[in-house]
Write an enzyme that holds these catalytic residues in place. Structure first.
Site, short mmCIF file in Angstrom:
data_model
loop_
_atom_site.label_atom_id
_atom_site.label_comp_id
_atom_site.label_asym_id
_atom_site.label_seq_id
_atom_site.Cartn_x
_atom_site.Cartn_y
_atom_site.Cartn_z
N SER A 103 -68.80 13.04 5.51
CA SER A 103 -67.93 12.09 6.23
C SER A 103 -67.52 12.65 7.59
O SER A 103 -67.56 11.95 8.60
CB SER A 103 -66.71 11.70 5.40
OG SER A 103 -65.93 12.83 5.09
N ASP A 146 -62.93 20.38 7.47
CA ASP A 146 -64.19 19.63 7.58
C ASP A 146 -64.46 19.20 9.02
O ASP A 146 -65.57 19.34 9.52
CB ASP A 146 -64.15 18.37 6.71
CG ASP A 146 -64.43 18.68 5.25
OD1 ASP A 146 -64.33 19.86 4.88
OD2 ASP A 146 -64.74 17.74 4.51
O1 PMV Z 1 -65.29 17.48 -0.29
P1 PMV Z 1 -65.26 17.84 1.14
O2 PMV Z 1 -66.51 18.38 1.70
O3 PMV Z 1 -64.70 16.73 1.99
O4 PMV Z 1 -64.22 19.07 1.28
C1 PMV Z 1 -62.85 18.84 1.22
C2 PMV Z 1 -62.08 20.11 1.39
C3 PMV Z 1 -60.68 20.04 0.77
O5 PMV Z 1 -60.12 21.34 0.95
C4 PMV Z 1 -60.74 19.70 -0.70
C5 PMV Z 1 -59.81 19.02 1.47
C6 PMV Z 1 -59.38 19.40 2.87
O6 PMV Z 1 -58.82 18.50 3.53
O7 PMV Z 1 -59.55 20.55 3.30
#
Ligand code: PMV
Length: 310
Positions: A103, A146
């Site tokens: 995303s 991210d």
């Molecule tokens: O699932 P992904 O790739 O969007 O990773 C999210 C990372 C988290 O630490 C779970 C959420 C965040 O906002 O950092």
């Protein structure tokens, strides 16, 4: 006809997912071979969106493209562009909802494509802020990891919205495996918040320990200690399971990787599905990848310790 193009890569969270939301450190690598590419141009009057999941009028876009739509609208707002007649197309090889940052990469590519179509060059800070707005739509209160990790050229330590490079000297590789199960990052982040509200002290102890593991892992990465790193990865997986963000398919793949000789393995990203990452001796990467496929992984990727494909 004028066309704006943008591209952003996926990321691998090695340590610190979830706890980074609570101000703890995280470690992430760029996955340079996995990218989202966006193209923007003007055609007709109706704003349109094209992707593998939805192609049609932007106004009728279903929830799945709500975040890309936010990226388009906020970029236009920031640069003073018109929505009328704009088409944005997004394509890529990052599987969605698997913890690899699809995303944020899509949003990053869109922000660049739309701003470049208007001959506007955004600063790094402006770009980050726009991707963060799309990420807020995608999953609530993102840490920013991210959004930032889609632009990094090499591994980073991330904490409280700022990143420093990690000089990785690890002579081992990582094998990533996809369970094929879609994991909702928003759901996983909400679940952690709920357990923090219900059982604050026990949950905070797990969060603190995971944060400490991130920094211990950085030492392992810098000093080439793959065995120690593997133990910390397996420990982190156990703690993430106790936080409630694992999934039986993730646990199975972690066990399969270790059974095939990996030094250790853990879930990566939001969890509740998605991918695992294992640290593996270079000569053993193919065998571990085969074992993971045998255990149900729908896809595997082998990368060096800095994120380039093997
Ligand atoms: O699932 P992904 O790739 O969007 O990773 C999210 C990372 C988290 O630490 C779970 C959420 C965040 O906002 O950092």
């Amino acid at each position: 006809r004028a066309v704006g193009r943008g591209s952003a890569h996926a990321k691998l969270i090695l340590f610190g997912e979830h706890v980074v939301v609570y101000g703890k450190p995280a470690v992430a690598l760029p996955l340079r071979a996995m990218r989202m590419r966006a193209t923007a141009w003007r055609e007709g009057t109706e704003p349109r969106f094209e992707s593998d999941h939805y192609t049609g009028p932007l106004a009728a876009a279903p929830e799945i493209v709500e975040a890309p739509r936010t990226a388009i609208e906020e970029t236009l707002k920031a640069i003073g562009g018109e929505l009328e007649g704009l088409t944005v197309a997004v394509r890529g090889n990052i599987p969605l909802g698997r913890g690899l940052g699809s995303s944020a990469a899509a949003a990053g590519a869109i922000v660049d494509a739309v701003s470049r179509l208007h001959n506007v060059t955004l600063s790094g800070g402006e770009h980050f802020a726009l991707v963060q707005l799309a990420e807020q739509v995608a999953h609530g209160k993102p840490s920013g990891l991210d959004a930032l990790a889609t632009t990094i050229p090499s591994p980073i330590r991330f904490q409280n919205a700022s990143a420093v490079p990690v000089p990785v000297a690890l002579d081992a590789c990582f094998v990533i495996a996809d369970t094929g199960v879609h994991g909702s990052t928003r759901q996983a982040v909400d679940d952690v918040r709920t357990s923090l509200e219900r059982d604050h002290d026990a949950t905070m102890t797990i969060i603190d320990t995971l944060g400490e593991l991130s920094d211990l892992a950085i030492t392992d990465l810098e000093t080439n200690a793959p065995r120690s790193l593997g133990v910390r990865m397996s420990d982190a997986h156990e703690l993430l399971s106790r936080l409630g963000v694992s999934h039986p398919a993730l646990d199975d793949l972690v066990a399969a990787a270790v059974g095939a000789g990996a030094f250790g393995a853990k879930l990566t990203g939001g969890g509740l599905g998605g991918c695992i990452v294992a640290v593996v001796e270079r000569g053993n990467a193919a065998a571990v990848a085969a074992a993971l496929q045998g255990a149900g992984a729908i896809q595997t990727w082998s990368i060096t310790s800095t994120g380039t494909p093997l």
